[in-house]
Write a protein that holds these residues in place. Structure first.
Motif, PDB file in Angstrom:
ATOM      1  N   TYR A 171       0.564  -1.043  -0.144  1.00  0.00           N
ATOM      2  CA  TYR A 171      -0.449  -0.019   0.029  1.00  0.00           C
ATOM      3  C   TYR A 171       0.963   1.440  -0.052  1.00  0.00           C
ATOM      4  CZ  TYR A 171      -2.911  -3.491   1.295  1.00  0.00           C
ATOM      5  OH  TYR A 171      -4.050  -4.564   1.029  1.00  0.00           O
ATOM      6  N   ASN A 172       1.837   0.879  -0.198  1.00  0.00           N
ATOM      7  CA  ASN A 172       2.666   2.517  -0.015  1.00  0.00           C
ATOM      8  C   ASN A 172       3.452   3.146  -1.036  1.00  0.00           C
ATOM      9  OD1 ASN A 172       5.926   3.814  -0.799  1.00  0.00           O
ATOM     10  ND2 ASN A 172       6.120   3.070   1.641  1.00  0.00           N
ATOM     11  N   LYS A 173       3.223   4.700  -1.279  1.00  0.00           N
ATOM     12  CA  LYS A 173       3.115   5.469  -2.607  1.00  0.00           C
ATOM     13  C   LYS A 173       4.406   5.541  -2.679  1.00  0.00           C
ATOM     14  CE  LYS A 173      -1.904   6.888  -1.218  1.00  0.00           C
ATOM     15  NZ  LYS A 173      -2.990   6.927  -1.098  1.00  0.00           N
ATOM     16  N   ALA A 174       5.828   5.276  -2.119  1.00  0.00           N
ATOM     17  CA  ALA A 174       6.478   6.071  -2.438  1.00  0.00           C
ATOM     18  C   ALA A 174       6.792   5.114  -4.724  1.00  0.00           C
ATOM     19  CB  ALA A 174       7.716   4.807  -2.032  1.00  0.00           C
ATOM     20  N   SER A 175       7.514   6.335  -5.122  1.00  0.00           N
ATOM     21  CA  SER A 175       8.399   5.894  -6.277  1.00  0.00           C
ATOM     22  C   SER A 175       9.289   5.416  -6.210  1.00  0.00           C
ATOM     23  CB  SER A 175       9.415   7.223  -6.657  1.00  0.00           C
ATOM     24  OG  SER A 175       8.261   7.555  -7.089  1.00  0.00           O
ATOM     25  N   PHE A 176       9.801   4.399  -4.985  1.00  0.00           N
ATOM     26  CA  PHE A 176      11.219   3.080  -5.021  1.00  0.00           C
ATOM     27  C   PHE A 176      11.116   3.322  -2.964  1.00  0.00           C
ATOM     28  CE2 PHE A 176      11.745   6.037  -8.814  1.00  0.00           C
ATOM     29  CZ  PHE A 176      11.881   5.165  -9.773  1.00  0.00           C
ATOM     30  N   ILE A 177      11.025   1.720  -3.421  1.00  0.00           N
ATOM     31  CA  ILE A 177      12.169   1.290  -1.934  1.00  0.00           C
ATOM     32  C   ILE A 177      13.290   1.457  -1.867  1.00  0.00           C
ATOM     33  CG2 ILE A 177      11.055  -0.225  -0.068  1.00  0.00           C
ATOM     34  CD1 ILE A 177       8.516   0.048  -0.934  1.00  0.00           C
ATOM     35  N   THR A 178      13.456   2.031  -0.746  1.00  0.00           N
ATOM     36  CA  THR A 178      15.189   0.796  -0.537  1.00  0.00           C
ATOM     37  C   THR A 178      15.490   0.891   0.951  1.00  0.00           C
ATOM     38  OG1 THR A 178      18.160   1.445  -1.307  1.00  0.00           O
ATOM     39  CG2 THR A 178      16.180   3.212  -1.018  1.00  0.00           C
ATOM     40  N   SER A 179      17.141   0.061   0.804  1.00  0.00           N
ATOM     41  CA  SER A 179      17.193  -0.298   2.275  1.00  0.00           C
ATOM     42  C   SER A 179      17.917   0.620   2.826  1.00  0.00           C
ATOM     43  CB  SER A 179      18.127  -1.817   2.338  1.00  0.00           C
ATOM     44  OG  SER A 179      18.992  -1.433   1.110  1.00  0.00           O
ATOM     45  N   SER A 180      18.468   1.924   2.299  1.00  0.00           N
ATOM     46  CA  SER A 180      19.553   2.958   2.638  1.00  0.00           C
ATOM     47  C   SER A 180      19.844   3.957   1.879  1.00  0.00           C
ATOM     48  CB  SER A 180      21.148   1.746   3.053  1.00  0.00           C
ATOM     49  OG  SER A 180      21.797   3.030   3.350  1.00  0.00           O
ATOM     50  N   ILE A 181      20.115   5.350   1.958  1.00  0.00           N
ATOM     51  CA  ILE A 181      19.962   6.163   1.477  1.00  0.00           C
ATOM     52  C   ILE A 181      21.582   6.135   0.269  1.00  0.00           C
ATOM     53  CG2 ILE A 181      21.019   6.991   3.265  1.00  0.00           C
ATOM     54  CD1 ILE A 181      20.173   9.976   1.911  1.00  0.00           C
ATOM     55  N   LYS A 182      22.374   5.242   0.543  1.00  0.00           N
ATOM     56  CA  LYS A 182      23.837   4.827  -0.485  1.00  0.00           C
ATOM     57  C   LYS A 182      23.243   4.170  -2.003  1.00  0.00           C
ATOM     58  CE  LYS A 182      25.061   0.468   1.873  1.00  0.00           C
ATOM     59  NZ  LYS A 182      25.833  -0.077   2.424  1.00  0.00           N
ATOM     60  N   HIS A 183      21.705   3.632  -1.929  1.00  0.00           N
ATOM     61  CA  HIS A 183      21.072   3.294  -2.847  1.00  0.00           C
ATOM     62  C   HIS A 183      20.792   4.074  -3.985  1.00  0.00           C
ATOM     63  CE1 HIS A 183      22.914  -0.330  -1.013  1.00  0.00           C
ATOM     64  NE2 HIS A 183      22.251  -0.654  -0.055  1.00  0.00           N
ATOM     65  N   ILE A 184      20.525   5.807  -3.551  1.00  0.00           N
ATOM     66  CA  ILE A 184      19.552   5.457  -4.195  1.00  0.00           C
ATOM     67  C   ILE A 184      20.268   6.333  -5.763  1.00  0.00           C
ATOM     68  CG2 ILE A 184      18.925   7.795  -2.169  1.00  0.00           C
ATOM     69  CD1 ILE A 184      20.888   9.976  -3.561  1.00  0.00           C
ATOM     70  N   ASN A 185      21.289   6.173  -6.075  1.00  0.00           N
ATOM     71  CA  ASN A 185      21.666   6.876  -7.349  1.00  0.00           C
ATOM     72  C   ASN A 185      21.617   5.618  -8.047  1.00  0.00           C
ATOM     73  OD1 ASN A 185      23.608   4.324  -6.235  1.00  0.00           O
ATOM     74  ND2 ASN A 185      25.012   4.928  -7.455  1.00  0.00           N
ATOM     75  N   ASP A 186      20.808   3.974  -7.583  1.00  0.00           N
ATOM     76  CA  ASP A 186      19.939   3.161  -8.635  1.00  0.00           C
ATOM     77  C   ASP A 186      18.768   4.239  -8.918  1.00  0.00           C
ATOM     78  OD1 ASP A 186      22.179   1.118  -8.131  1.00  0.00           O
ATOM     79  OD2 ASP A 186      20.552   0.409  -6.599  1.00  0.00           O
ATOM     80  N   PHE A 187      18.334   5.210  -8.725  1.00  0.00           N
ATOM     81  CA  PHE A 187      16.917   5.516  -8.874  1.00  0.00           C
ATOM     82  C   PHE A 187      16.933   6.599  -9.588  1.00  0.00           C
ATOM     83  CE2 PHE A 187      16.165   2.961  -5.045  1.00  0.00           C
ATOM     84  CZ  PHE A 187      16.384   1.475  -5.890  1.00  0.00           C
ATOM     85  N   ILE A 188      17.744   7.854  -8.564  1.00  0.00           N
ATOM     86  CA  ILE A 188      17.929   8.979  -9.317  1.00  0.00           C
ATOM     87  C   ILE A 188      18.930   9.440 -10.286  1.00  0.00           C
ATOM     88  CG2 ILE A 188      18.212  11.195  -8.720  1.00  0.00           C
ATOM     89  CD1 ILE A 188      16.945  10.828  -5.893  1.00  0.00           C
ATOM     90  N   LYS A 189      18.804   9.596 -10.992  1.00  0.00           N
ATOM     91  CA  LYS A 189      19.323   9.862 -12.566  1.00  0.00           C
ATOM     92  C   LYS A 189      19.537  11.124 -13.365  1.00  0.00           C
ATOM     93  CE  LYS A 189      19.662   4.377 -12.982  1.00  0.00           C
ATOM     94  NZ  LYS A 189      21.159   4.365 -12.178  1.00  0.00           N
ATOM     95  N   LEU A 190      20.517  11.269 -14.082  1.00  0.00           N
ATOM     96  CA  LEU A 190      19.591  12.684 -14.630  1.00  0.00           C
ATOM     97  C   LEU A 190      19.503  12.014 -16.005  1.00  0.00           C
ATOM     98  CD1 LEU A 190      23.466  14.220 -15.379  1.00  0.00           C
ATOM     99  CD2 LEU A 190      21.394  14.882 -14.337  1.00  0.00           C
TER     100      LEU A 190
END
Length: 173
Positions: free
Chosen positions: A154-173
């Motif tokens: 039921y989560n409305k987040a675009s992405f779910i990850t275990s840590s901020i260290k993985h955000i480059n998997d989702f935020i790109k140019l």
């Protein structure tokens, strides 16, 4: 202005109930490299954080500011610029306009910095963070799992990850 809104407790630092002492503050692994990456992509970084410990009398605004200034200096020493830190000092029952999931802190940031909602992101660790972003018009969201109970169905987040260290998997140019 394209912005990354970061929740503090659980995203930047390990979750500690009513954190207000420097000795109890522990940065989450990868937070500095992730923030450098986001800056490299041209994002401005703003922290938005509920701090009900102030309203509950567990610590003062001065205690918060001492910890906050120390944290900002740690970022600065890593060549990371945190544009602003906005916080809500109220208890949930105060029914203020700034406490997430309400959008008050995001509205203040928008007035100060003219946020480009379509190009901005919010990274949080609770459903209330995601709800605030979506209500404000930010669709790009990441939910960091750090021990809070999350029902991913039921989560409305675009992405779910275990840590901020993985955000480059989702935020790109």
């Amino acid at each position: 202005m394209k912005t990354i809104f970061l929740d503090r407790d659980g995203v930047i630092n390990k979750e500690v109930e009513y954190l207000h002492k420097i000795k109890d503050f522990q940065f989450i692994e990868g937070v500095f490299s992730s923030c450098k990456y986001l800056q490299k992509l041209g994002f401005n970084l703003i922290i938005i954080t509920n701090q009900s410990g102030i309203g509950r009398g567990y610590y003062t605004k001065q205690d918060f500011n001492i910890l906050n200034n120390w944290m900002l200096n740690q970022f600065k020493s890593q060549n990371i610029n945190i544009l602003d830190v906005l916080y809500c000092p109220h208890k949930p029952e105060d029914n203020c306009k700034c406490r997430k999931p309400k959008t008050g802190m995001l509205q203040i940031a928008n007035k100060k910095y003219n946020v480009d909602k379509k190009k901005s992101w919010l990274i949080g660790d609770k459903e209330s963070d995601i709800e605030a972003a979506n209500s404000f018009g930010i669709a790009n969201t990441i939910l960091v799992k750090n021990g809070h109970k999350i029902d991913e169905r039921y989560n409305k987040a675009s992405f779910i990850t275990s840590s901020i260290k993985h955000i480059n998997d989702f935020i790109k140019l």
